[in-house]
Structure formats: structure tokens, C-alpha cells
Design a protein around this motif. Structure first.
Motif, short mmCIF file in Angstrom:
data_model
loop_
_atom_site.label_atom_id
_atom_site.label_comp_id
_atom_site.label_asym_id
_atom_site.label_seq_id
_atom_site.Cartn_x
_atom_site.Cartn_y
_atom_site.Cartn_z
N THR A 72 -18.20 20.52 1.29
CA THR A 72 -18.32 20.15 2.78
C THR A 72 -18.57 18.82 2.95
OG1 THR A 72 -19.35 22.35 3.16
CG2 THR A 72 -19.79 20.72 5.14
N ALA A 73 -18.00 18.08 3.95
CA ALA A 73 -18.19 16.66 4.02
C ALA A 73 -19.32 16.69 4.91
CB ALA A 73 -16.92 16.17 4.92
N THR A 74 -20.36 15.72 4.66
CA THR A 74 -21.58 15.34 5.36
C THR A 74 -21.62 14.25 6.45
OG1 THR A 74 -22.70 14.55 3.73
CG2 THR A 74 -23.07 16.57 4.12
N LYS A 75 -20.53 13.20 5.99
CA LYS A 75 -20.34 12.00 6.74
C LYS A 75 -19.21 11.24 6.16
CE LYS A 75 -22.97 7.63 7.53
NZ LYS A 75 -24.19 6.89 7.11
N VAL A 76 -18.52 10.68 7.08
CA VAL A 76 -17.30 9.99 6.83
C VAL A 76 -17.45 8.54 7.27
CG1 VAL A 76 -14.64 10.06 7.14
CG2 VAL A 76 -15.84 11.93 7.04
N GLU A 77 -17.17 7.53 6.32
CA GLU A 77 -17.28 6.16 7.01
C GLU A 77 -15.72 5.61 6.53
OE1 GLU A 77 -20.08 4.43 4.29
OE2 GLU A 77 -21.70 5.15 5.48
N SER A 78 -15.54 4.60 7.42
CA SER A 78 -14.15 3.67 7.34
C SER A 78 -14.56 2.81 6.28
CB SER A 78 -13.91 3.35 8.61
OG SER A 78 -12.54 2.44 8.46
N LYS A 79 -13.51 2.39 5.44
CA LYS A 79 -13.89 1.30 4.45
C LYS A 79 -12.53 0.29 4.84
CE LYS A 79 -17.08 3.23 2.24
NZ LYS A 79 -18.47 2.55 2.32
N GLU A 80 -12.00 0.40 5.63
CA GLU A 80 -10.92 -0.78 6.08
C GLU A 80 -11.71 -1.76 7.17
OE1 GLU A 80 -7.07 0.02 6.53
OE2 GLU A 80 -6.89 1.40 5.04
N ALA A 81 -11.59 -3.03 6.85
CA ALA A 81 -12.03 -3.86 7.69
C ALA A 81 -11.03 -3.91 8.93
CB ALA A 81 -12.03 -5.30 7.04
N ALA A 82 -11.49 -4.23 10.11
CA ALA A 82 -10.79 -4.49 11.13
C ALA A 82 -9.63 -5.63 11.05
CB ALA A 82 -11.56 -4.76 12.68
N LYS A 83 -8.53 -5.64 11.25
CA LYS A 83 -7.57 -6.51 11.03
C LYS A 83 -7.40 -7.15 12.50
CE LYS A 83 -5.26 -4.01 7.44
NZ LYS A 83 -3.95 -3.39 6.78
N PRO A 84 -7.76 -8.61 12.52
CA PRO A 84 -7.37 -9.29 13.59
C PRO A 84 -6.00 -9.27 13.95
CG PRO A 84 -7.95 -11.14 11.79
CD PRO A 84 -8.20 -9.45 11.27
N ALA A 85 -5.68 -9.44 15.12
CA ALA A 85 -4.07 -9.73 15.71
C ALA A 85 -3.85 -11.11 15.07
CB ALA A 85 -4.20 -9.85 17.13
N PRO A 86 -2.56 -11.02 14.67
CA PRO A 86 -1.83 -12.15 14.35
C PRO A 86 -1.68 -13.52 15.22
CG PRO A 86 -0.21 -10.67 14.30
CD PRO A 86 -1.39 -9.66 14.74
N ALA A 87 -2.30 -14.45 14.94
CA ALA A 87 -2.14 -15.57 16.01
C ALA A 87 -0.92 -15.98 15.81
CB ALA A 87 -3.50 -16.75 15.59
#
Length: 107
Positions: A72-87
Motif C-alpha cells: 500500500t502506498a502511504t505517500k507519493v512525492e514528485s522528484k521531477e523539478a519544474a521545468k521553466p518555459a523556454p525563453a
């Protein structure tokens, strides 16, 4: 009276896919506390929490047992950093949309 088993089979398949899968491991008890049980199978150790499980009186370290468990999963965390929009690159203007060619005049 003819009874179709299709609705019953479909209901059973749906119910089994909704609930978590159950697993089992058979091995020798390596460690036993009020909070956990560790079972050794071959060279692998399976450590599981004991939450509300009453053990038979004869189970002790060294006993051969079969433990039934589920994951059973008790917690889920995202490990991907938010990617900024290409300038946009400096000095590069956006290309204007292509103008449609006028339709040829009908003769």
C-alpha cells in the motif's frame, strides 16, 4: 431458466482490479517483534509491519511460516523539478504567420 454468467464474471473482474493485490511469502522467521516480522526466503529478507495481526502461539524465530501481505502506498512525492518555459533567444523575433495565397480566379 437460463442464467448468463457474463455479468457475474464481469463484476468479479471489476472488483479484483479495484482492490490491491495480495501476495504471499513462505520462509523462516528471522525476527519477530510486536511491530514487525522478518521472514527469510533463500537469501532474501522480507520485513513486514504487523498491524493488528494475531500470530498462532507456536510461531517463533526459526519457525517456517507463510505470510500473506499487500503493498500500500502511504505517500507519493514528485522528484521531477519544474521545468521553466523556454525563453526566446535575444535578437530573434517570432516568425510571422504565413499569409494564405489568394484563391485563383475561376474562368
Amino acid at each position: 431458466m437460463k442464467i448468463s454468467l457474463l455479468p457475474i464474471v464481469a463484476l468479479c473482474a471489476l472488483a479484483s482490479s479495484v482492490f490491491a493485490a495480495d501476495y504471499q511469502v513462505t520462509g523462516v522467521v528471522k525476527e519477530l517483534t510486536d511491530a514487525k516480522i522478518t521472514v527469510t526466503k533463500g537469501k532474501e529478507n522480507f520485513e513486514m509491519a504487523r498491524t493488528g495481526v494475531t500470530l498462532p502461539a507456536d510461531v517463533k524465530v526459526g519457525s517456517k511460516v507463510t505470510v500473506y501481505y499487500s503493498i500500500t502506498a502511504t505517500k507519493v512525492e514528485s522528484k521531477e523539478a519544474a521545468k521553466p518555459a523556454p525563453a526566446a533567444k535575444a535578437g530573434m523575433a517570432e516568425k510571422p504567420a504565413k499569409a494564405e495565397k489568394p484563391a485563383a480566379a475561376a474562368k
